[in-house]
Scaffold this active site. Sequence first.
Site, short mmCIF file in Angstrom:
data_model
loop_
_atom_site.label_atom_id
_atom_site.label_comp_id
_atom_site.label_asym_id
_atom_site.label_seq_id
_atom_site.Cartn_x
_atom_site.Cartn_y
_atom_site.Cartn_z
N LYS A 1 87.75 -52.12 18.03
CA LYS A 1 87.90 -53.44 18.63
C LYS A 1 86.58 -53.88 19.26
O LYS A 1 85.78 -53.03 19.64
CB LYS A 1 89.01 -53.40 19.67
CG LYS A 1 88.97 -52.09 20.37
CD LYS A 1 90.14 -51.43 20.86
CE LYS A 1 89.64 -50.02 21.08
NZ LYS A 1 90.14 -49.19 21.99
N ARG B 1 97.34 -38.38 29.63
CA ARG B 1 98.03 -39.03 30.73
C ARG B 1 99.54 -38.96 30.49
O ARG B 1 100.23 -38.14 31.05
CB ARG B 1 97.55 -40.48 30.88
CG ARG B 1 96.10 -40.59 31.32
CD ARG B 1 95.55 -41.95 31.09
NE ARG B 1 95.64 -42.32 29.69
CZ ARG B 1 95.16 -43.41 29.14
NH1 ARG B 1 94.57 -44.30 29.90
NH2 ARG B 1 95.26 -43.65 27.87
O1 PNS Z 1 88.33 -43.79 24.49
P1 PNS Z 1 88.83 -43.74 23.08
O2 PNS Z 1 88.67 -45.08 22.43
O3 PNS Z 1 90.23 -43.21 23.01
O4 PNS Z 1 87.89 -42.70 22.29
C1 PNS Z 1 88.09 -42.41 20.93
C2 PNS Z 1 86.90 -41.61 20.37
C3 PNS Z 1 85.62 -42.39 20.51
C4 PNS Z 1 86.78 -40.30 21.10
C5 PNS Z 1 87.21 -41.32 18.85
O5 PNS Z 1 87.51 -42.51 18.21
C6 PNS Z 1 86.07 -40.61 18.15
O6 PNS Z 1 85.86 -39.44 18.33
N1 PNS Z 1 85.29 -41.38 17.33
C7 PNS Z 1 84.16 -40.86 16.60
C8 PNS Z 1 84.44 -40.78 15.11
C9 PNS Z 1 85.13 -39.48 14.77
O7 PNS Z 1 84.61 -38.40 14.95
N2 PNS Z 1 86.35 -39.62 14.27
C10 PNS Z 1 87.17 -38.49 13.87
C11 PNS Z 1 87.99 -37.99 15.05
S1 PNS Z 1 89.47 -37.36 14.42
#
Ligand code: PNS
Length: 159
Positions: free
Chosen positions: A42, A90
Amino acid sequence: MKRTAVYPGSFDPITKGHEDLIHRSLGFVDRVVVAVAVNVTKQPLFSLEERVALIRQAVPEPRVDVQAFEGLLVEFAQQVGASLIVRGLRAVSDFEYEFQMALMNRNLAPQLETVFLVPAFDLTYLSSSLVREVARFGGDVSALVHPAVQQALKRKFAP
Ligand code: PNS
């Protein structure tokens, strides 16, 4: 050997819930790298630079490093020498997404362990999206975010 944890997220913006988890992590690792995701699906309220700067102001700790990352989290974790990924749990509603992500990350990098931390009781229902919504309509978020974040939100939503 020094133990490093990576604490990834969008941090749009950092809340006291995030701060709490960073401080809890420092109880069992030597260094926490807060990893700010560049590619949030987003459109974020705060730019990457703003999100990084706000975390640095909210957590001015020598053992905490704040870095932006792009691409796979596990690759970034390996680059910074982390052995742990920290995530907050949480409510039950967090569980499915977090479980999927932890298993996928383990699939990609079996040596990296995901550790789930429980936030402080009064911060359990806190999220960045709720903070953004309350601030957007002029509500008081002073108990939920660092004063620097509160000011930044005020500026964003100034008429
Ligand atoms: O605060 P959020 O939006 O819940 O964080 C999500 C985040 C950034 C930790 C997750 O989307 C992520 O690790 N993105 C990087 C891409 C990646 O490695 N994706 C595979 C994870 S299964």
